[in-house]
Write a protein that holds these residues in place. Structure first.
Motif, mmCIF file in Angstrom:
data_model
loop_
_atom_site.group_PDB
_atom_site.id
_atom_site.type_symbol
_atom_site.label_atom_id
_atom_site.label_comp_id
_atom_site.label_asym_id
_atom_site.label_seq_id
_atom_site.Cartn_x
_atom_site.Cartn_y
_atom_site.Cartn_z
ATOM 1 N N MET A 1 0.860 -1.173 0.000
ATOM 2 C CA MET A 1 0.000 0.000 0.000
ATOM 3 C C MET A 1 0.903 1.231 0.000
ATOM 4 N N ILE A 4 -1.723 5.860 0.716
ATOM 5 C CA ILE A 4 -3.167 5.653 0.794
ATOM 6 C C ILE A 4 -3.825 6.798 1.561
ATOM 7 N N ASP A 18 1.519 4.257 4.176
ATOM 8 C CA ASP A 18 2.297 3.222 3.486
ATOM 9 C C ASP A 18 2.319 1.960 4.341
ATOM 10 N N ASP A 20 3.581 -2.471 4.044
ATOM 11 C CA ASP A 20 4.041 -3.650 3.311
ATOM 12 C C ASP A 20 3.796 -4.899 4.146
ATOM 13 N N LEU A 40 -9.139 -0.055 6.072
ATOM 14 C CA LEU A 40 -7.963 -0.551 5.366
ATOM 15 C C LEU A 40 -8.205 -1.965 4.851
ATOM 16 N N GLU A 43 -10.446 -2.012 1.842
ATOM 17 C CA GLU A 43 -9.731 -1.598 0.632
ATOM 18 C C GLU A 43 -8.850 -2.730 0.106
ATOM 19 N N MET A 44 -8.278 -3.506 1.012
ATOM 20 C CA MET A 44 -7.438 -4.629 0.595
ATOM 21 C C MET A 44 -8.246 -5.709 -0.120
ATOM 22 N N SER A 54 -2.051 3.719 -4.070
ATOM 23 C CA SER A 54 -2.080 2.461 -4.817
ATOM 24 C C SER A 54 -1.959 1.270 -3.882
ATOM 25 N N ILE A 55 -2.630 0.179 -4.267
ATOM 26 C CA ILE A 55 -2.576 -1.076 -3.525
ATOM 27 C C ILE A 55 -2.207 -2.174 -4.512
ATOM 28 N N ASN A 56 -1.161 -2.908 -4.211
ATOM 29 C CA ASN A 56 -0.717 -4.011 -5.054
ATOM 30 C C ASN A 56 -0.749 -5.293 -4.239
ATOM 31 N N ILE A 57 -1.551 -6.249 -4.688
ATOM 32 C CA ILE A 57 -1.700 -7.513 -3.978
ATOM 33 C C ILE A 57 -1.403 -8.660 -4.932
ATOM 34 N N ASP A 61 -2.238 -4.577 -9.403
ATOM 35 C CA ASP A 61 -2.562 -3.234 -8.935
ATOM 36 C C ASP A 61 -4.082 -3.097 -8.911
#
Length: 274
Positions: A1, A4, A18, A20, A40, A43-44, A54-57, A61
């Motif tokens: 993240m 955010i 931020d 991780d 949070l 959003e995840m 940005s959120i990268n899982i 993205d």
């Protein structure tokens, strides 16, 4: 993240936050009421979208994710909701089967076998599958919800207040279940919780939210030793110290048992060699 920002009207929940999470770890997010833990999480798992950032899982993205990629990501993740989130009109067996029916081409017989296995994996009897969510105790409901969350063998598992509302014995059982599932599958687990016992017993790292950002990040021992008043307020006090003492006692006991087992194995090996 990354960076955010989340707002509801004029109320700022996250401000340039931020975060991780490392693959294979048990990671917890804590904080006081209104610190933005649940926002949070939503959003995840793609229920809400942040206003900015940005959120990268798992390499995807979320900002411009396609419907196909979103479906793929949901199939690789599992979610255990705070109040179970099970469908009340379906029995437990059918609740667990639903993700498999919707996302695989497996035959009904195999889906039933997998469902029974998942029930046993979370410590429930196969017969429990015939019951409905309203017929289960709080601890059983949490376990049933966990069984559905792991139905597709997720790489990433989200747990929202997994021990909330449980008695100490049931909560301890959930602690053990989380650790067992992690050890079996090396699943990355993200937990939203305020349970200090759970935090001390199972987590690798913990993020403390406050003031719209991550106030502190580290192991429970590292957080407990931090001088920051905002952090110490969460980890100090009678309950916190009791949870820490219990965790350290269990760790020492585990280390002693491991040493004894190793010594015994060495003796047996020496005897065989003789």
């Amino acid at each position: 993240m990354r960076s955010i920002s989340t707002r509801f009207g004029d109320h700022v929940v996250h401000d340039n936050l931020d975060l991780d999470v490392k693959a294979g770890e048990i990671f917890a997010i804590v904080g006081g009421s209104g610190s933005g833990k649940s926002s949070l999480l939503r959003e995840m798992i793609m229920l809400n979208q942040a206003n900015a950032g940005s959120i990268n899982i798992l390499g995807k993205d979320l900002k411009d994710i396609t419907p196909a990629d979103a479906l793929d990501l949901r199939q690789r993740c599992g979610v255990m909701f705070q109040h179970g989130g099970l469908f009340g009109t379906l029995n437990i067996r059918d609740n667990i089967a639903l993700p498999l029916q919707e996302n695989t081409d497996l035959k009904p017989e195999l889906i039933a076998q997998i469902g029974a296995w998942k029930l046993q994996m979370v410590g429930l009897k196969v017969e429990t599958g015939e019951q409905f969510p309203s017929e289960l105790s709080g601890g059983m409901l949490k376990r049933a919800s966990m069984a559905r969350a792991i139905a597709l063998d997720p790489e990433l598992l989200f747990l929202d207040e997994p021990t909330a509302g449980l008695d100490p014995t049931s909560a301890s059982g959930i602690d053990h279940l989380i650790r067992t599932l992690h050890d079996l599958f090396n699943t990355t687990i993200v937990i939203i919780t305020h349970d200090l016992d759970l935090l001390w017993q199972v987590t690798d790292r913990v993020a403390v939210l406050g003031e719209g950002r991550v106030l502190a990040l580290g192991s429970m021992q590292e957080l407990a030793d931090m001088p920051d008043p905002a952090v110490r307020a969460y980890f100090d006090g009678t309950r916190a110290r009791a949870a820490q003492t219990q965790a350290q006692t269990q760790l020492t006991t585990s280390q002693i048992d491991t040493k004894r087992n190793t010594t015994q194995m060495n003796k047996e090996a020496s005897g065989h060699e003789s």
